[in-house]
Design a protein around this motif. Structure first.
Motif, PDB file in Angstrom:
ATOM      1  N   PRO A  13       0.807  -1.224   0.000  1.00 57.30           N
ATOM      2  CA  PRO A  13       0.000   0.000   0.000  1.00 57.30           C
ATOM      3  C   PRO A  13       0.839   1.272   0.000  1.00 57.30           C
ATOM      4  O   PRO A  13       0.497   2.246  -0.668  1.00 57.30           O
ATOM      5  CB  PRO A  13      -0.816  -0.118   1.298  1.00 57.30           C
ATOM      6  CG  PRO A  13      -0.956  -1.585   1.507  1.00 57.30           C
ATOM      7  CD  PRO A  13       0.334  -2.188   1.004  1.00 57.30           C
ATOM      8  N   ALA A  14       1.983   1.259   0.733  1.00 54.33           N
ATOM      9  CA  ALA A  14       2.813   2.466   0.824  1.00 54.33           C
ATOM     10  C   ALA A  14       3.388   2.871  -0.529  1.00 54.33           C
ATOM     11  O   ALA A  14       3.796   4.014  -0.711  1.00 54.33           O
ATOM     12  CB  ALA A  14       3.948   2.244   1.821  1.00 54.33           C
ATOM     13  N   ASP A  15       3.447   1.947  -1.473  1.00 53.04           N
ATOM     14  CA  ASP A  15       3.997   2.256  -2.792  1.00 53.04           C
ATOM     15  C   ASP A  15       2.919   2.688  -3.785  1.00 53.04           C
ATOM     16  O   ASP A  15       3.153   2.687  -4.989  1.00 53.04           O
ATOM     17  CB  ASP A  15       4.744   1.036  -3.348  1.00 53.04           C
ATOM     18  CG  ASP A  15       5.851   0.599  -2.412  1.00 53.04           C
ATOM     19  OD1 ASP A  15       6.400   1.478  -1.714  1.00 53.04           O
ATOM     20  OD2 ASP A  15       6.154  -0.607  -2.353  1.00 53.04           O
ATOM     21  N   LEU A  16       1.740   3.018  -3.273  1.00 52.26           N
ATOM     22  CA  LEU A  16       0.642   3.451  -4.145  1.00 52.26           C
ATOM     23  C   LEU A  16       0.254   4.889  -3.814  1.00 52.26           C
ATOM     24  O   LEU A  16       0.451   5.352  -2.689  1.00 52.26           O
ATOM     25  CB  LEU A  16      -0.588   2.562  -3.934  1.00 52.26           C
ATOM     26  CG  LEU A  16      -0.453   1.075  -4.219  1.00 52.26           C
ATOM     27  CD1 LEU A  16      -1.751   0.374  -3.855  1.00 52.26           C
ATOM     28  CD2 LEU A  16      -0.115   0.834  -5.687  1.00 52.26           C
ATOM     29  N   SER A  17      -0.334   5.586  -4.786  1.00 56.57           N
ATOM     30  CA  SER A  17      -0.875   6.926  -4.540  1.00 56.57           C
ATOM     31  C   SER A  17      -2.152   6.801  -3.704  1.00 56.57           C
ATOM     32  O   SER A  17      -2.710   5.703  -3.563  1.00 56.57           O
ATOM     33  CB  SER A  17      -1.203   7.601  -5.867  1.00 56.57           C
ATOM     34  OG  SER A  17      -2.322   6.960  -6.455  1.00 56.57           O
ATOM     35  N   GLY A  18      -2.624   7.937  -3.174  1.00 52.03           N
ATOM     36  CA  GLY A  18      -3.864   7.926  -2.390  1.00 52.03           C
ATOM     37  C   GLY A  18      -5.033   7.358  -3.182  1.00 52.03           C
ATOM     38  O   GLY A  18      -5.797   6.536  -2.684  1.00 52.03           O
ATOM     39  N   GLY A  19      -5.136   7.781  -4.433  1.00 52.58           N
ATOM     40  CA  GLY A  19      -6.235   7.297  -5.275  1.00 52.58           C
ATOM     41  C   GLY A  19      -6.144   5.791  -5.499  1.00 52.58           C
ATOM     42  O   GLY A  19      -7.147   5.079  -5.463  1.00 52.58           O
ATOM     43  N   GLN A  20      -4.915   5.321  -5.710  1.00 47.31           N
ATOM     44  CA  GLN A  20      -4.732   3.867  -5.906  1.00 47.31           C
ATOM     45  C   GLN A  20      -5.031   3.114  -4.619  1.00 47.31           C
ATOM     46  O   GLN A  20      -5.626   2.029  -4.647  1.00 47.31           O
ATOM     47  CB  GLN A  20      -3.299   3.581  -6.373  1.00 47.31           C
ATOM     48  CG  GLN A  20      -3.048   4.022  -7.804  1.00 47.31           C
ATOM     49  CD  GLN A  20      -1.577   3.931  -8.183  1.00 47.31           C
ATOM     50  OE1 GLN A  20      -0.688   4.093  -7.341  1.00 47.31           O
ATOM     51  NE2 GLN A  20      -1.315   3.680  -9.451  1.00 47.31           N
ATOM     52  N   GLN A  21      -4.636   3.689  -3.480  1.00 49.21           N
ATOM     53  CA  GLN A  21      -4.930   3.018  -2.204  1.00 49.21           C
ATOM     54  C   GLN A  21      -6.435   2.886  -2.005  1.00 49.21           C
ATOM     55  O   GLN A  21      -6.924   1.854  -1.543  1.00 49.21           O
ATOM     56  CB  GLN A  21      -4.307   3.787  -1.039  1.00 49.21           C
ATOM     57  CG  GLN A  21      -2.790   3.652  -1.002  1.00 49.21           C
ATOM     58  CD  GLN A  21      -2.186   4.308   0.231  1.00 49.21           C
ATOM     59  OE1 GLN A  21      -2.651   4.122   1.343  1.00 49.21           O
ATOM     60  NE2 GLN A  21      -1.152   5.090   0.028  1.00 49.21           N
ATOM     61  N   GLN A  22      -7.170   3.949  -2.378  1.00 50.65           N
ATOM     62  CA  GLN A  22      -8.613   3.841  -2.190  1.00 50.65           C
ATOM     63  C   GLN A  22      -9.223   2.859  -3.184  1.00 50.65           C
ATOM     64  O   GLN A  22     -10.222   2.202  -2.878  1.00 50.65           O
ATOM     65  CB  GLN A  22      -9.279   5.218  -2.267  1.00 50.65           C
ATOM     66  CG  GLN A  22     -10.712   5.228  -1.754  1.00 50.65           C
ATOM     67  CD  GLN A  22     -10.878   4.680  -0.336  1.00 50.65           C
ATOM     68  OE1 GLN A  22     -10.491   3.528  -0.045  1.00 50.65           O
ATOM     69  NE2 GLN A  22     -11.436   5.467   0.554  1.00 50.65           N
ATOM     70  N   ARG A  23      -8.603   2.718  -4.345  1.00 48.83           N
ATOM     71  CA  ARG A  23      -9.088   1.686  -5.275  1.00 48.83           C
ATOM     72  C   ARG A  23      -8.880   0.290  -4.663  1.00 48.83           C
ATOM     73  O   ARG A  23      -9.696  -0.609  -4.859  1.00 48.83           O
ATOM     74  CB  ARG A  23      -8.347   1.773  -6.606  1.00 48.83           C
ATOM     75  CG  ARG A  23      -8.782   2.930  -7.460  1.00 48.83           C
ATOM     76  CD  ARG A  23      -8.183   2.793  -8.856  1.00 48.83           C
ATOM     77  NE  ARG A  23      -8.831   3.680  -9.792  1.00 48.83           N
ATOM     78  CZ  ARG A  23      -8.390   4.901 -10.093  1.00 48.83           C
ATOM     79  NH1 ARG A  23      -7.306   5.368  -9.528  1.00 48.83           N
ATOM     80  NH2 ARG A  23      -9.049   5.647 -10.960  1.00 48.83           N
ATOM     81  N   VAL A  24      -7.781   0.128  -3.931  1.00 49.48           N
ATOM     82  CA  VAL A  24      -7.547  -1.153  -3.246  1.00 49.48           C
ATOM     83  C   VAL A  24      -8.625  -1.357  -2.177  1.00 49.48           C
ATOM     84  O   VAL A  24      -9.181  -2.454  -2.035  1.00 49.48           O
ATOM     85  CB  VAL A  24      -6.131  -1.202  -2.615  1.00 49.48           C
ATOM     86  CG1 VAL A  24      -5.956  -2.478  -1.790  1.00 49.48           C
ATOM     87  CG2 VAL A  24      -5.058  -1.121  -3.692  1.00 49.48           C
ATOM     88  N   GLY A  25      -8.937  -0.274  -1.453  1.00 45.49           N
ATOM     89  CA  GLY A  25     -10.007  -0.356  -0.451  1.00 45.49           C
ATOM     90  C   GLY A  25     -11.319  -0.797  -1.083  1.00 45.49           C
ATOM     91  O   GLY A  25     -12.064  -1.618  -0.530  1.00 45.49           O
ATOM     92  N   LEU A  26     -11.564  -0.275  -2.266  1.00 45.99           N
ATOM     93  CA  LEU A  26     -12.783  -0.610  -3.005  1.00 45.99           C
ATOM     94  C   LEU A  26     -12.757  -2.078  -3.450  1.00 45.99           C
ATOM     95  O   LEU A  26     -13.751  -2.805  -3.328  1.00 45.99           O
ATOM     96  CB  LEU A  26     -12.835   0.319  -4.216  1.00 45.99           C
ATOM     97  CG  LEU A  26     -14.111   0.536  -4.971  1.00 45.99           C
ATOM     98  CD1 LEU A  26     -15.224   0.976  -4.027  1.00 45.99           C
ATOM     99  CD2 LEU A  26     -13.888   1.615  -6.050  1.00 45.99           C
ATOM    100  N   ALA A  27     -11.609  -2.506  -3.966  1.00 43.06           N
ATOM    101  CA  ALA A  27     -11.471  -3.898  -4.414  1.00 43.06           C
ATOM    102  C   ALA A  27     -11.686  -4.850  -3.237  1.00 43.06           C
ATOM    103  O   ALA A  27     -12.340  -5.886  -3.360  1.00 43.06           O
ATOM    104  CB  ALA A  27     -10.092  -4.120  -5.037  1.00 43.06           C
ATOM    105  N   ARG A  28     -11.139  -4.480  -2.064  1.00 46.76           N
ATOM    106  CA  ARG A  28     -11.321  -5.326  -0.875  1.00 46.76           C
ATOM    107  C   ARG A  28     -12.798  -5.399  -0.473  1.00 46.76           C
ATOM    108  O   ARG A  28     -13.281  -6.440  -0.046  1.00 46.76           O
ATOM    109  CB  ARG A  28     -10.480  -4.784   0.283  1.00 46.76           C
ATOM    110  CG  ARG A  28     -10.599  -5.628   1.544  1.00 46.76           C
ATOM    111  CD  ARG A  28      -9.733  -5.118   2.666  1.00 46.76           C
ATOM    112  NE  ARG A  28     -10.067  -3.744   3.004  1.00 46.76           N
ATOM    113  CZ  ARG A  28      -9.393  -2.992   3.865  1.00 46.76           C
ATOM    114  NH1 ARG A  28      -8.329  -3.486   4.458  1.00 46.76           N
ATOM    115  NH2 ARG A  28      -9.764  -1.764   4.114  1.00 46.76           N
ATOM    116  N   ALA A  29     -13.504  -4.269  -0.648  1.00 49.53           N
ATOM    117  CA  ALA A  29     -14.915  -4.261  -0.259  1.00 49.53           C
ATOM    118  C   ALA A  29     -15.779  -5.131  -1.165  1.00 49.53           C
ATOM    119  O   ALA A  29     -16.769  -5.704  -0.724  1.00 49.53           O
ATOM    120  CB  ALA A  29     -15.446  -2.821  -0.250  1.00 49.53           C
ATOM    121  N   ILE A  30     -15.400  -5.229  -2.454  1.00 46.28           N
ATOM    122  CA  ILE A  30     -16.281  -5.938  -3.399  1.00 46.28           C
ATOM    123  C   ILE A  30     -15.841  -7.363  -3.705  1.00 46.28           C
ATOM    124  O   ILE A  30     -16.593  -8.112  -4.302  1.00 46.28           O
ATOM    125  CB  ILE A  30     -16.420  -5.171  -4.735  1.00 46.28           C
ATOM    126  CG1 ILE A  30     -15.066  -5.057  -5.444  1.00 46.28           C
ATOM    127  CG2 ILE A  30     -17.042  -3.801  -4.506  1.00 46.28           C
ATOM    128  CD1 ILE A  30     -15.145  -4.529  -6.855  1.00 46.28           C
TER     129      ILE A  30
END
Ligand SMILES: Nc1ncnc2c1ncn2[C@@H]1O[C@H](COP(=O)(O)OP(=O)(O)OP(=O)(O)O)[C@@H](O)[C@H]1O
Ligand SMILES: [Mg+2]
Length: 233
Positions: free
Chosen positions: A142-159
């Motif tokens: 996660p630390a190697d991603l931008s804020g927007g990419q991190q939130q996309r990961v959050g979204l992927a985890r949710a779905i």
């Protein structure tokens, strides 16, 4: 097992009350979200939006009232289903990713919780990553991603586990304006594809109008108004 008709669930909230100490925060919340629709929750800071969302998630225990997801009563006097029994996904304002895990491990977590066969994980993770525009990024931290990419990961985890209810707590408010608009449009497209029932907390009226079928305003611990809306208009 759920029947095919139970692919998505409506949400029914009745007489929900919750206090922090002596301070009432939810003071008799009644709210319905029809199956497959998105409800946006607006209201001034401190009015109880996150408290209501956490009550839906099972992270807080209301003092009174009930919550039903489809045929499942998840909260009622004395009854309280823990989050992992509610078949939901949640996206937080601060992403809430585990820094010591890779992107793939973060996203696979709900699959692990639901005891999905390990052999399925990589495929499901890649599928979720592709849906949020991050194909091939499973090995990153996660630390190697931008804020927007991190939130996309959050979204992927949710779905990733295809839950029947999705909860969003101001998921875009840490991002700058252009990115907010882009991700808002992407979340809208994703919600239309998945058809999942969703509650989306936001301060941003434009976001609410872009995403929601219904806009609820909270005040004084209750739902003060409800407005129908055509998403994208
Ligand atoms: N753990 C807690 N203990 C005591 N009071 C709390 C706690 N969490 C929240 N509160 C209080 O409950 C009220 C509702 O908080 P909540 O976080 O639900 O508001 P909100 O509508 O999400 O606000 P914001 O838009 O700023 O995120 C606030 O007055 C807050 O200070
Ligand atoms: Mg909040």
């Amino acid at each position: 097992m759920n029947s095919p008709k139970d692919h998505t669930r409506d949400i029914a909230i009745r007489g929900l009350r919750l206090a922090y100490g002596d301070v009432p925060v939810l003071d008799g919340v009644d709210l319905d979200v029809p199956a497959g629709t998105v409800l946006a929750l607006l209201g001034p800071s401190g009015c109880g939006k996150s408290t209501l969302l956490k009550s839906l998630a099972g992270l807080l225990r209301p003092r009174q009232g009930s919550i039903r997801f489809g045929s499942q009563v998840v909260c009622d006097d004395g009854r309280h289903a823990p989050p992992e029994q509610r078949d939901l996904g949640m996206v937080f304002q601060d992403y809430a990713l585990w820094p010591h895990m890779t992107v793939g491990q973060n996203i696979a977590f709900p699959l692990q919780m639901r005891k999905v066969a390990k052999a399925e994980h990589a495929r499901r993770v890649e599928e979720a990553l592709a849906l949020v525009g991050l194909a091939g990024m499973a090995a990153r931290r996660p630390a190697d991603l931008s804020g927007g990419q991190q939130q996309r990961v959050g979204l992927a985890r949710a779905i990733v586990a295809r839950p029947r209810v999705l909860l969003f707590d101001e998921p875009l408010s840490n991002l700058d304006r252009d990115l907010r608009e882009t991700l808002c449009a992407e979340i809208g497209a994703l919600l239309r594809t998945l058809g999942t029932t969703a509650v989306y907390v936001t301060h941003d009226h434009a976001e609410a109008h872009a995403l929601a079928h219904c806009i609820a305003r909270m005040a004084s611990g209750r739902i003060a108004s409800l407005e129908h809306n055509e998403p994208g208009h």
